[in-house]
Scaffold this motif. Structure first.
Motif, PDB file in Angstrom:
ATOM      1  N   ILE A  73       0.842  -1.202   0.000  1.00  0.00           N
ATOM      2  CA  ILE A  73       0.000   0.000   0.000  1.00  0.00           C
ATOM      3  C   ILE A  73       0.876   1.249   0.000  1.00  0.00           C
ATOM      4  O   ILE A  73       0.652   2.180  -0.786  1.00  0.00           O
ATOM      5  CB  ILE A  73      -0.954   0.002   1.210  1.00  0.00           C
ATOM      6  N   ASN A  84      -3.016   9.614   1.927  1.00  0.00           N
ATOM      7  CA  ASN A  84      -4.235   9.583   2.734  1.00  0.00           C
ATOM      8  C   ASN A  84      -4.507  10.975   3.281  1.00  0.00           C
ATOM      9  O   ASN A  84      -3.572  11.704   3.626  1.00  0.00           O
ATOM     10  CB  ASN A  84      -4.099   8.604   3.893  1.00  0.00           C
ATOM     11  N   GLY A 117     -11.520   5.109   9.736  1.00  0.00           N
ATOM     12  CA  GLY A 117     -11.728   5.101   8.293  1.00  0.00           C
ATOM     13  C   GLY A 117     -10.739   6.042   7.634  1.00  0.00           C
ATOM     14  O   GLY A 117     -10.149   6.901   8.291  1.00  0.00           O
ATOM     15  N   SER A 118     -10.496   5.866   6.347  1.00  0.00           N
ATOM     16  CA  SER A 118      -9.544   6.743   5.673  1.00  0.00           C
ATOM     17  C   SER A 118      -9.917   6.920   4.211  1.00  0.00           C
ATOM     18  O   SER A 118     -10.645   6.115   3.633  1.00  0.00           O
ATOM     19  CB  SER A 118      -8.122   6.189   5.791  1.00  0.00           C
ATOM     20  N   THR A 119      -9.389   7.983   3.655  1.00  0.00           N
ATOM     21  CA  THR A 119      -9.599   8.308   2.251  1.00  0.00           C
ATOM     22  C   THR A 119      -8.243   8.556   1.617  1.00  0.00           C
ATOM     23  O   THR A 119      -7.431   9.319   2.154  1.00  0.00           O
ATOM     24  CB  THR A 119     -10.471   9.573   2.107  1.00  0.00           C
ATOM     25  N   THR A 120      -8.006   7.922   0.485  1.00  0.00           N
ATOM     26  CA  THR A 120      -6.778   8.115  -0.279  1.00  0.00           C
ATOM     27  C   THR A 120      -7.116   8.948  -1.504  1.00  0.00           C
ATOM     28  O   THR A 120      -8.113   8.686  -2.183  1.00  0.00           O
ATOM     29  CB  THR A 120      -6.176   6.756  -0.713  1.00  0.00           C
ATOM     30  N   ARG A 129      -9.465   5.800  -3.237  1.00  0.00           N
ATOM     31  CA  ARG A 129      -9.687   4.626  -2.394  1.00  0.00           C
ATOM     32  C   ARG A 129     -10.201   5.094  -1.037  1.00  0.00           C
ATOM     33  O   ARG A 129      -9.786   6.130  -0.533  1.00  0.00           O
ATOM     34  CB  ARG A 129      -8.359   3.883  -2.239  1.00  0.00           C
ATOM     35  N   THR A 130     -11.121   4.330  -0.469  1.00  0.00           N
ATOM     36  CA  THR A 130     -11.592   4.605   0.885  1.00  0.00           C
ATOM     37  C   THR A 130     -11.608   3.314   1.684  1.00  0.00           C
ATOM     38  O   THR A 130     -11.781   2.225   1.131  1.00  0.00           O
ATOM     39  CB  THR A 130     -13.008   5.221   0.913  1.00  0.00           C
ATOM     40  N   PHE A 131     -11.395   3.447   2.968  1.00  0.00           N
ATOM     41  CA  PHE A 131     -11.517   2.341   3.907  1.00  0.00           C
ATOM     42  C   PHE A 131     -12.529   2.776   4.959  1.00  0.00           C
ATOM     43  O   PHE A 131     -12.411   3.875   5.510  1.00  0.00           O
ATOM     44  CB  PHE A 131     -10.175   2.020   4.577  1.00  0.00           C
ATOM     45  N   ASP A 134     -13.991   1.217  11.399  1.00  0.00           N
ATOM     46  CA  ASP A 134     -14.119  -0.075  12.065  1.00  0.00           C
ATOM     47  C   ASP A 134     -14.499   0.175  13.509  1.00  0.00           C
ATOM     48  O   ASP A 134     -14.114   1.200  14.082  1.00  0.00           O
ATOM     49  CB  ASP A 134     -12.788  -0.842  12.053  1.00  0.00           C
TER      50      ASP A 134
END
Length: 166
Positions: A73, A84, A117-120, A129-131, A134
């Motif tokens: 990554i 990010n 959570g994160s945003t790329t 990309r996003t996560f 959690d």
């Protein structure tokens, strides 16, 4: 700013980056909470600056499970100029030493953490990309002491979700 092209919409976000100077991690000693926090801060600095992926060896054992899971990554971010956005970090809630091996070179710590959570984004600020967030989780981390007397993560295993209540 939102740009509409035909029927698709793309969101562009500011392209500012984190400090170009890395937060030098101090992972020596036996203050396990500070060690894990320094590792966490350094990892997110790498993600937020699309910095030199090879600096990951400051906090990870090369070719370990942890390395092999996250280095790709970081490497992709560096190669493509992605980063990010700040704010999408893991909050460390607690760290407890579970065991220290007889040789003193391997420690197992239980870390309770909450990933926001994160945003790329790419170099132009387009989301690539996003996560998702959690729930708080407990993770066992295996730390190994290097020849330089600094601890690095070699492995991690999620034990399970934690209650969100204090």
């Amino acid at each position: 700013m939102t740009t509409t092209v035909g029927t698709s919409t793309s969101t562009v976000v500011p392209t500012s980056t984190a400090s170009a100077e890395p937060p030098i991690p101090d992972t020596s000693g036996d203050d396990w909470e500070q060690i894990v926090r320094d590792i966490n801060d350094f990892f997110y600095w790498l993600l937020e600056t699309s910095g030199d992926a090879d600096l990951f060896e400051e906090i990870a054992v090369v070719d370990s499970r942890y390395w092999n899971g996250l280095y790709p990554i970081l490497s992709e971010n560096e190669e493509k100029g992605w980063r990010n956005l700040p704010g999408g970090r893991t909050e460390i809630r607690s760290v407890n030493l579970e065991s220290l091996q007889d040789d003193g070179n391997t420690a197992i710590v239980l870390v309770v953490q909450d990933f926001d959570g994160s945003t790329t984004v790419d170099a132009d600020g387009n989301i690539v990309r996003t996560f998702p967030d959690d729930p708080p989780t407990a993770t066992l981390m295996t730390l190994m002491l290097g020849d330089d007397m600094e601890w690095r993560i070699a492995d991690f295993q999620t034990v399970g979700p934690m209650s969100s209540e204090p």
